[in-house]
Motif scaffolding. Sequence first.
Motif, PDB file in Angstrom:
ATOM      1  N   ARG A 154     -71.042  56.941 -33.773  1.00 61.33           N
ATOM      2  CA  ARG A 154     -71.316  58.055 -34.335  1.00 61.33           C
ATOM      3  C   ARG A 154     -72.021  57.533 -34.846  1.00 61.33           C
ATOM      4  O   ARG A 154     -73.845  57.775 -34.718  1.00 61.33           O
ATOM      5  N   PRO A 155     -71.851  56.479 -36.034  1.00 57.66           N
ATOM      6  CA  PRO A 155     -73.491  56.297 -37.201  1.00 57.66           C
ATOM      7  C   PRO A 155     -74.544  56.405 -36.347  1.00 57.66           C
ATOM      8  O   PRO A 155     -76.359  56.888 -36.104  1.00 57.66           O
ATOM      9  N   LEU A 156     -74.622  55.323 -34.719  1.00 60.43           N
ATOM     10  CA  LEU A 156     -75.444  54.504 -33.871  1.00 60.43           C
ATOM     11  C   LEU A 156     -76.090  56.195 -33.520  1.00 60.43           C
ATOM     12  O   LEU A 156     -76.911  55.802 -33.089  1.00 60.43           O
ATOM     13  N   LEU A 157     -75.078  56.495 -32.601  1.00 58.91           N
ATOM     14  CA  LEU A 157     -75.560  57.669 -31.492  1.00 58.91           C
ATOM     15  C   LEU A 157     -76.773  58.832 -32.501  1.00 58.91           C
ATOM     16  O   LEU A 157     -77.654  59.156 -31.992  1.00 58.91           O
ATOM     17  N   ASP A 158     -76.251  59.047 -33.884  1.00 62.61           N
ATOM     18  CA  ASP A 158     -76.452  59.877 -34.798  1.00 62.61           C
ATOM     19  C   ASP A 158     -78.429  60.053 -34.553  1.00 62.61           C
ATOM     20  O   ASP A 158     -79.089  60.398 -34.548  1.00 62.61           O
ATOM     21  N   ALA A 159     -78.389  58.242 -35.342  1.00 68.99           N
ATOM     22  CA  ALA A 159     -79.707  57.466 -35.453  1.00 68.99           C
ATOM     23  C   ALA A 159     -80.791  57.768 -33.887  1.00 68.99           C
ATOM     24  O   ALA A 159     -81.742  57.980 -33.839  1.00 68.99           O
ATOM     25  N   GLY A 213     -74.954  50.568 -41.803  1.00 70.72           N
ATOM     26  CA  GLY A 213     -73.909  50.313 -41.749  1.00 70.72           C
ATOM     27  C   GLY A 213     -73.898  49.100 -41.820  1.00 70.72           C
ATOM     28  O   GLY A 213     -73.086  48.129 -42.532  1.00 70.72           O
ATOM     29  N   TRP A 214     -74.291  48.383 -40.639  1.00 62.22           N
ATOM     30  CA  TRP A 214     -74.032  47.192 -39.889  1.00 62.22           C
ATOM     31  C   TRP A 214     -74.551  46.318 -40.219  1.00 62.22           C
ATOM     32  O   TRP A 214     -75.802  46.060 -40.701  1.00 62.22           O
ATOM     33  N   SER A 215     -74.534  45.167 -39.750  1.00 62.21           N
ATOM     34  CA  SER A 215     -75.518  43.980 -39.695  1.00 62.21           C
ATOM     35  C   SER A 215     -76.703  44.342 -38.538  1.00 62.21           C
ATOM     36  O   SER A 215     -75.936  44.818 -37.748  1.00 62.21           O
ATOM     37  N   GLU A 216     -77.974  43.483 -38.769  1.00 62.60           N
ATOM     38  CA  GLU A 216     -78.629  43.885 -37.697  1.00 62.60           C
ATOM     39  C   GLU A 216     -78.122  42.823 -35.875  1.00 62.60           C
ATOM     40  O   GLU A 216     -78.200  43.647 -34.901  1.00 62.60           O
ATOM     41  N   ALA A 254     -74.660  42.846 -35.465  1.00 60.36           N
ATOM     42  CA  ALA A 254     -74.250  43.563 -34.620  1.00 60.36           C
ATOM     43  C   ALA A 254     -74.603  44.959 -33.953  1.00 60.36           C
ATOM     44  O   ALA A 254     -73.794  44.934 -32.779  1.00 60.36           O
ATOM     45  N   VAL A 255     -75.935  44.964 -34.319  1.00 60.73           N
ATOM     46  CA  VAL A 255     -76.699  46.871 -33.610  1.00 60.73           C
ATOM     47  C   VAL A 255     -77.406  46.042 -32.921  1.00 60.73           C
ATOM     48  O   VAL A 255     -77.135  46.984 -31.518  1.00 60.73           O
ATOM     49  N   ARG A 256     -77.661  44.693 -32.887  1.00 65.44           N
ATOM     50  CA  ARG A 256     -78.188  44.528 -31.493  1.00 65.44           C
ATOM     51  C   ARG A 256     -76.748  44.652 -29.876  1.00 65.44           C
ATOM     52  O   ARG A 256     -77.230  45.080 -29.335  1.00 65.44           O
ATOM     53  N   ARG A 257     -76.012  43.871 -30.783  1.00 66.09           N
ATOM     54  CA  ARG A 257     -74.389  43.715 -29.660  1.00 66.09           C
ATOM     55  C   ARG A 257     -74.511  45.082 -29.057  1.00 66.09           C
ATOM     56  O   ARG A 257     -74.716  45.041 -27.614  1.00 66.09           O
ATOM     57  N   ARG A 258     -74.209  45.910 -29.939  1.00 66.11           N
ATOM     58  CA  ARG A 258     -73.353  47.132 -29.457  1.00 66.11           C
ATOM     59  C   ARG A 258     -74.913  47.619 -28.795  1.00 66.11           C
ATOM     60  O   ARG A 258     -74.248  48.796 -27.685  1.00 66.11           O
ATOM     61  N   LEU A 259     -75.808  47.994 -29.201  1.00 70.03           N
ATOM     62  CA  LEU A 259     -77.337  48.450 -28.500  1.00 70.03           C
ATOM     63  C   LEU A 259     -77.239  47.934 -27.196  1.00 70.03           C
ATOM     64  O   LEU A 259     -77.602  48.585 -25.453  1.00 70.03           O
ATOM     65  N   ASP A 260     -76.999  46.531 -27.018  1.00 69.43           N
ATOM     66  CA  ASP A 260     -77.116  46.598 -25.929  1.00 69.43           C
ATOM     67  C   ASP A 260     -75.691  46.633 -24.724  1.00 69.43           C
ATOM     68  O   ASP A 260     -76.408  46.999 -23.514  1.00 69.43           O
ATOM     69  N   ASP A 261     -75.551  46.075 -25.407  1.00 67.37           N
ATOM     70  CA  ASP A 261     -73.711  47.108 -24.648  1.00 67.37           C
ATOM     71  C   ASP A 261     -73.656  48.175 -24.058  1.00 67.37           C
ATOM     72  O   ASP A 261     -73.476  48.425 -22.627  1.00 67.37           O
ATOM     73  N   LEU A 262     -74.749  49.482 -24.485  1.00 69.09           N
ATOM     74  CA  LEU A 262     -74.410  50.180 -24.412  1.00 69.09           C
ATOM     75  C   LEU A 262     -75.665  50.780 -23.496  1.00 69.09           C
ATOM     76  O   LEU A 262     -75.260  51.726 -22.088  1.00 69.09           O
ATOM     77  N   ILE A 263     -76.500  49.772 -23.788  1.00 71.34           N
ATOM     78  CA  ILE A 263     -77.556  49.802 -22.032  1.00 71.34           C
ATOM     79  C   ILE A 263     -76.910  49.763 -20.785  1.00 71.34           C
ATOM     80  O   ILE A 263     -77.537  49.961 -20.172  1.00 71.34           O
ATOM     81  N   ARG A 264     -76.220  48.575 -20.942  1.00 74.67           N
ATOM     82  CA  ARG A 264     -76.054  47.679 -19.494  1.00 74.67           C
ATOM     83  C   ARG A 264     -74.850  48.191 -19.171  1.00 74.67           C
ATOM     84  O   ARG A 264     -74.526  48.322 -17.674  1.00 74.67           O
ATOM     85  N   THR A 265     -73.974  49.063 -19.711  1.00 71.48           N
ATOM     86  CA  THR A 265     -72.683  50.072 -19.053  1.00 71.48           C
ATOM     87  C   THR A 265     -73.357  51.850 -18.320  1.00 71.48           C
ATOM     88  O   THR A 265     -72.814  52.304 -17.814  1.00 71.48           O
ATOM     89  N   GLY A 266     -74.607  51.327 -18.852  1.00 67.94           N
ATOM     90  CA  GLY A 266     -75.330  52.559 -18.696  1.00 67.94           C
ATOM     91  C   GLY A 266     -75.148  53.932 -19.419  1.00 67.94           C
ATOM     92  O   GLY A 266     -74.511  55.221 -18.959  1.00 67.94           O
ATOM     93  N   GLN A 299     -83.827  49.328 -39.029  1.00 64.19           N
ATOM     94  CA  GLN A 299     -83.502  50.547 -39.185  1.00 64.19           C
ATOM     95  C   GLN A 299     -82.608  50.959 -38.766  1.00 64.19           C
ATOM     96  O   GLN A 299     -81.355  51.705 -40.072  1.00 64.19           O
ATOM     97  N   LEU A 300     -81.660  50.455 -37.624  1.00 70.86           N
ATOM     98  CA  LEU A 300     -80.256  51.240 -37.081  1.00 70.86           C
ATOM     99  C   LEU A 300     -79.346  50.347 -37.994  1.00 70.86           C
ATOM    100  O   LEU A 300     -78.556  50.970 -37.888  1.00 70.86           O
ATOM    101  N   ALA A 301     -80.098  49.260 -38.286  1.00 70.28           N
ATOM    102  CA  ALA A 301     -78.218  48.403 -39.675  1.00 70.28           C
ATOM    103  C   ALA A 301     -79.076  49.127 -40.325  1.00 70.28           C
ATOM    104  O   ALA A 301     -77.636  49.814 -41.225  1.00 70.28           O
ATOM    105  N   THR A 302     -79.818  50.051 -41.349  1.00 70.07           N
ATOM    106  CA  THR A 302     -79.602  50.252 -42.485  1.00 70.07           C
ATOM    107  C   THR A 302     -79.143  51.794 -42.191  1.00 70.07           C
ATOM    108  O   THR A 302     -77.869  52.335 -43.155  1.00 70.07           O
TER     109      THR A 302
END
Length: 314
Positions: free
Chosen positions: A175-180, A197-200, A202-214, A191-194
């Motif tokens: 939810r915090p990532l999707l809200d941002a 509250g995640w590490s950069e 962690a943000v990169r891995r989760r964002l890549d995963d969300l995009i690759r799964t559509g 900026q997404l890490a800020t």
Amino acid sequence: MLDRRIIHALRVHGRAGFREMAAVLGVSDQTVARRYRTLRERAGVRVVARPDPIRLGYERWIIRLHTAPGAAEPIAAALARRPDTTWVSIMSAGTEIGCNVEVPVVGDRDSLLLQKLPRTPRLVSVSAHCVIHSFAGGAVGPDNLQLPLTPAEVAGLAPPPADDDRPAAVADSDRPLLDALSLDGRLTHAQLATATGWSESAVRRRLDDLIRTGTLYFDVEVDPDRLGFHARVLLWLAVAPSRLASVGAALASHEEIVFAAATTGATNVVATVICSDMEALYRYLTERVGVLDGVERVETAPLLRHVKQVGSVR
């Protein structure tokens, strides 16, 4: 034309870098960056990344509400605060509201449709239309007003295709990532890490995963008035069931259409139209919509103001 090409490029891949877009568009990355900043300031361009309701199997409802005079503003504001609404607009003479609700199949549909809305003071009537097929706009892809790129240019920008073997899914922890991302889909990893509250990493891995799964798709919000389009109208069409597919395909090919879908209800197609002015809208209705085989009735509701658009309260 360059501005429209940049908007289309952002619609294809909202996180594409300026250098990546410049290579496809045939201009310098400084030019792309400068024009993007100008589009943000003067045309209200905003890139967002949102969960794909089609890929996630969400139910999508378009709700039409009629209110007593003076009641539309507070009701629309209350709807805009709900996390499951993606757009909320005040229409007609300020006594009609249209909104889009996206919920998991096991979500809060009954509470919204059967309990909360009917009890809202000064609400005259409510009709709920379940989206059964999307023709244009949203997660389906850019509308025809946003298609100045060639197929080869689109291919050069598109993110990797979704892995159909991996199911799309979102978790409460996202939810915090999707809200941002719903506020600005081009925020940097830092900026997404800020924001989360995640590490950069962690943000990169989760964002890549969300995009690759559509799971995520990119959308671009633009203020039509600043681009010379002053007539914005929601159409409610009653179409013969045997002609739904052909009418939907025809609407999707019109550059005036920014969204179109088949729904349940007495009017079974809803579409959002933008034209330069009301005279252009008249020509569009009489020369392009009214002549479509199967269209039996058309209602028009001018869009006065967006209270919430592309998932963000305005």
